[in-house]
Design an enzyme around this catalytic site. Structure first.
Site, PDB file in Angstrom:
ATOM      1  N   ASP A 152      27.735  35.389  18.114  1.00 58.04           N
ATOM      2  CA  ASP A 152      26.507  35.146  18.618  1.00 58.04           C
ATOM      3  C   ASP A 152      25.352  35.995  18.057  1.00 58.04           C
ATOM      4  OD1 ASP A 152      25.280  33.636  20.907  1.00 58.04           O
ATOM      5  OD2 ASP A 152      25.023  35.610  21.697  1.00 58.04           O
ATOM      6  N   GLU A 157      25.959  32.984  13.942  1.00 59.42           N
ATOM      7  CA  GLU A 157      25.010  32.228  14.423  1.00 59.42           C
ATOM      8  C   GLU A 157      23.701  33.169  13.991  1.00 59.42           C
ATOM      9  OE1 GLU A 157      22.558  30.713  18.304  1.00 59.42           O
ATOM     10  OE2 GLU A 157      23.612  33.000  18.203  1.00 59.42           O
TER      11      GLU A 157
END
Ligand SMILES: [Ca+2]
Length: 507
Positions: free
Chosen positions: A220, A257
């Protein structure tokens, strides 16, 4: 899986072979556990609920699952962790998760978990200590600055694609010092300049790979490990992270990401060999909504060539939607034909395609985020034992979405459409790992035309993104239809393509 083995045998010389290419040979199914399937009747989805549905994931044709965060956290979405070595009690226990892993692996389904290391929760014990004062042993686990030194930059940050927050320094309310939190005050950024923090993070990675047994991580907020003005430090960190993880598990799958354009994304590839392609998502929508056939094909060719120049060993993680985007059907004007074609494009283009739970039954949803993460509809509500009820759905109800059990019986349903497409990708190496070549022929503007080539197979793909029916010539040698959508017809070197129809031809 047969298709996977075939893909190995036939992988062409001109296509680089990453350590992992199962993500390209199938589809990774993104699950928000909270909304998926409730096994114990408390209204919240849980891990045992997912285990109950592994046969469903297998039937759909997915060969991997990406779990949105499963660790303890004070928020419903759990992107702010309070314990990096445990399972959120709402979701079950570590034993439940290990059982899920065993059952998934028996079915050749890989498990990738969300790893949120850019920041922790402000309730994480490290931060609870850190905020106590300058002398605390955990002080430097986070980024602190004296208020006067950062007065100019407290709210200087520009809005980014992945955050509309502009306040980056936060007042803990107990002194002169502010702490850095890129997203919100409840998510203080960890201090990766501190070697102790890096060691903690590597140990956490080791725990999940070695003791628990997951196959990989979705990283993330990978762009924000260091602030935006230190991209080189970010790139270097991920290379170190990758080396540490590969030393523990050589075939670990890392998908990152980095929510930005290709020029910003590409330098992360040496550290994060798979990266989400957000351009794919936006360009897919634009192409379908403006009936611009080659827009996405050209963009993808450009991106893949650009990445190839950085490293030949990369995986382009393609998405048509995810948990941060409005539901795809809403984005496409609730047009069922456009919607089916979007997945026909996703699953016939190169890359490692991801499928967000619920898209296979045409779930609906618009922001705020809770409403793009609504309960999955397994059956009509009165019969649906697994349907979660932690939130009252606004968009996906029995009145607007046909539940899975009914879709399974309908050959024209979204579910059977997805299942058919995924099966095709799984069984055609050219679609999974073949190269991408754009058609040189000039077609009407609404036509998307490309070749997918592997060593022993070549496929010609045509989509009509427009409303108007057209008839076009195709290369003579491609006369064998292996797939059609929307009533596309092949006859004697010509293809008739109605509204949002697609066809795949081989020699
Ligand atoms: Ca439950």
């Amino acid at each position: 899986m047969a298709g996977f083995a075939f893909a190995i045998a036939c992988s062409p010389k001109e296509v680089a072979e990453p350590v992992n290419y199962w993500p390209q040979a199938g589809v990774t199914y993104e699950i928000f556990v909270q909304s998926f399937n409730d096994s114990d009747g408390d209204g919240i989805g849980d891990l045992n609920g997912v285990t109950e549905k592994l046969d469903y994931v297998k039937e759909l044709g997915a060969n991997a699952i990406w779990f949105m965060p499963i660790m303890p956290s004070p928020s419903y979405h759990k992107y702010d962790v309070t314990d990096y070595r445990a399972i959120h009690p709402d979701y079950g226990t570590m034993e439940d998760f290990k059982n899920l892993l065993d059952e998934a692996h028996k079915r050749d389904i890989k498990i990738v978990i969300d790893m949120i290391i850019n920041h922790s929760s402000s309730e994480h014990p490290w931060f609870v200590e850190s905020r106590k004062g300058r002398d605390n042993e955990f002080r430097d686990y986070y980024v602190w600055a004296q208020k006067d030194t950062i007065a100019e930059s407290i709210e200087k940050k520009v809005i980014t694609l992945d955050s509309d927050n502009i306040r980056q320094w936060h007042d803990p309310g107990n002194g002169e010092d502010f702490y850095y939190g890129f997203f919100i005050g409840g998510m203080p950024d960890l201090n990766f300049d501190n070697p102790k923090v890096r060691e903690e993070i590597y140990d956490i990675g080791k725990f999940w790979l070695e003791e628990v047994g997951v196959d990989g991580f979705r990283l993330d907020a990978a762009k924000h490990i260091f602030p935006d003005d230190r991209p080189l430090d970010n790139h270097a960190f991920w290379k170190e992270f990758r080396a540490k993880m590969e030393a523990i598990k050589p075939d670990v799958y890392l998908v990152g990401e980095v929510y930005d354009k290709k020029e910003i994304v590409a330098p992360y590839l040496p550290g994060l060999p798979a990266l989400f392609n957000f351009d794919f998502h936006y360009t897919l929508l634009e192409a379908l909504n403006t009936e611009n056939g080659m827009l996405l094909a050209k963009k993808q060719k450009e991106i893949l060539d650009f990445y190839q120049g950085i490293t030949p060993n990369f995986i382009d993680a393609t998405i048509s939607s995810n948990h941060d985007q409005p539901r795809l059907l809403n984005e496409l004007g609730s047009d069922p034909e456009k919607y089916k074609q979007a997945s026909a494009i996703l699953l016939t283009m190169p890359g490692a395609p991801y499928l967000y739970y619920g898209e296979e039954i045409g779930m609906l949803g618009l922001k705020p985020d809770e409403n793009i993460r609504e309960p999955f509809l397994w059956d009509l509500k009165e019969k649906d034992k697994g349907r979660t009820s932690w939130i009252e759905p606004v968009y996906s109800t029995d009145a607007t979405v046909t539940p899975l059990s009914i879709q399974k019986e309908d050959p024209n349903s979204y579910f059977n459409h997805y299942k058919g497409l995924i099966f095709m990708r799984n069984t055609h190496p050219a679609l999974a790992i073949g190269s991408l070549e754009l058609a040189s022929e000039v077609y009407p503007k609404s036509v998307m035309a490309y070749f997918r080539k592997a060593q022993n197979e070549e496929i010609f793909v045509l989509h009509n993104l427009g409303e108007k029916e057209i008839t076009v010539d195709v290369p003579k040698e491609f006369s064998n239809k292996i797939y059609q959508l929307g009533g596309a017809v092949y006859a004697e070197g010509k293809v008739k393509l109605g509204k949002n129809s697609s066809i795949l031809l081989t020699k």
